[in-house]
Design a protein around this motif. Structure first.
Motif, short mmCIF file in Angstrom:
data_model
loop_
_atom_site.label_atom_id
_atom_site.label_comp_id
_atom_site.label_asym_id
_atom_site.label_seq_id
_atom_site.Cartn_x
_atom_site.Cartn_y
_atom_site.Cartn_z
N ILE A 188 0.84 -1.19 0.00
CA ILE A 188 0.00 0.00 0.00
C ILE A 188 0.88 1.24 0.00
N SER A 189 0.30 2.32 -0.44
CA SER A 189 0.96 3.62 -0.37
C SER A 189 -0.10 4.65 0.02
N THR A 190 0.22 5.45 1.00
CA THR A 190 -0.67 6.52 1.44
C THR A 190 -0.13 7.83 0.88
N ILE A 191 -0.98 8.57 0.19
CA ILE A 191 -0.56 9.73 -0.59
C ILE A 191 -1.47 10.91 -0.29
N CYS A 192 -0.90 12.10 -0.20
CA CYS A 192 -1.74 13.30 -0.10
C CYS A 192 -2.57 13.38 -1.39
N ALA A 193 -3.86 13.61 -1.24
CA ALA A 193 -4.74 13.64 -2.41
C ALA A 193 -4.37 14.74 -3.40
N ASN A 194 -3.62 15.74 -2.97
CA ASN A 194 -3.17 16.81 -3.88
C ASN A 194 -1.98 16.36 -4.73
N ASN A 195 -1.36 15.25 -4.39
CA ASN A 195 -0.15 14.80 -5.06
C ASN A 195 -0.51 13.98 -6.30
N ILE A 196 -0.98 14.67 -7.31
CA ILE A 196 -1.45 14.02 -8.54
C ILE A 196 -0.34 13.22 -9.23
N PRO A 197 0.91 13.71 -9.30
CA PRO A 197 1.95 12.90 -9.95
C PRO A 197 2.17 11.54 -9.27
N SER A 198 2.14 11.48 -7.94
CA SER A 198 2.30 10.19 -7.25
C SER A 198 1.10 9.29 -7.49
N ILE A 199 -0.08 9.85 -7.43
CA ILE A 199 -1.28 9.06 -7.69
C ILE A 199 -1.21 8.47 -9.09
N HIS A 200 -0.83 9.27 -10.06
CA HIS A 200 -0.71 8.79 -11.44
C HIS A 200 0.34 7.68 -11.54
#
Length: 164
Positions: A119-131
């Motif tokens: 799993i990875s927990t990501i700030c929802a504003n961090n679009i590059p990581s989400i992508h």
């Protein structure tokens, strides 16, 4: 042609990796720290007494670019087959494919060490990581609203998961 490689964290790598991390603390909402971390706190976050959990330094042509790690998701034993993946890259390296290579590397390591899910927990504003995680087969499994507060704004986090 450039050579990308991964090596186990060494003590001498810690200050440079901390500088990369602290860049994100000071300049972005990627990290939920609001103040730069000190060496002792950072060292604790990248070292684990159990050798199953490791931090790997990412180098390109021998130059440090960032780190990738798999750490425990939770401390209870039933979670032992789930690891938490974290990646931080030097800001100049973002968007060049190093993150995807790091994900593929850490998945191979995790499989060898008996992990079943990452799993990875990501700030929802961090679009590059989400992508990046989505592109590598991770799916969103949670969205926590307004759980962080930084720079006068509430921030969401999202959790992405992959069964490996």
């Amino acid at each position: 042609m450039s050579t990308l490689s991964f090596k186990e964290l060494e003590e001498s790598d810690i200050p440079l990796l901390m500088d990369i991390y602290n860049h994100f603390v000071v300049h972005t909402t990627v990290s939920f720290h609001t103040e730069p971390v000190e060496i002792s706190e950072f060292t604790e976050s990248v070292r684990h007494p159990n050798p199953r959990y490791q931090t790997y330094v990412i180098t390109l042509d021998g130059v440090l670019q960032g780190y990738v790690q798999v750490m425990p998701h939770k401390k209870k034993q039933a979670y032992d087959t789930t690891g938490e993946v974290t990646i931080y890259l030097h800001p100049e390296c973002v968007g060049k494919g190093l993150g995807s290579a790091a994900i593929q590397y850490i998945e191979t390591v995790a499989k060898e060490r008996g992990f079943h899910a990452l799993i990875s927990t990501i700030c929802a504003n961090n679009i590059p990581s989400i992508h990046m995680f989505t592109k590598n087969g991770y799916t969103q499994c949670a969205h926590y609203r307004e759980v962080g507060f930084k720079w006068g704004q509430f921030l969401d986090i999202v959790t992405y998961q992959k069964i490996i």
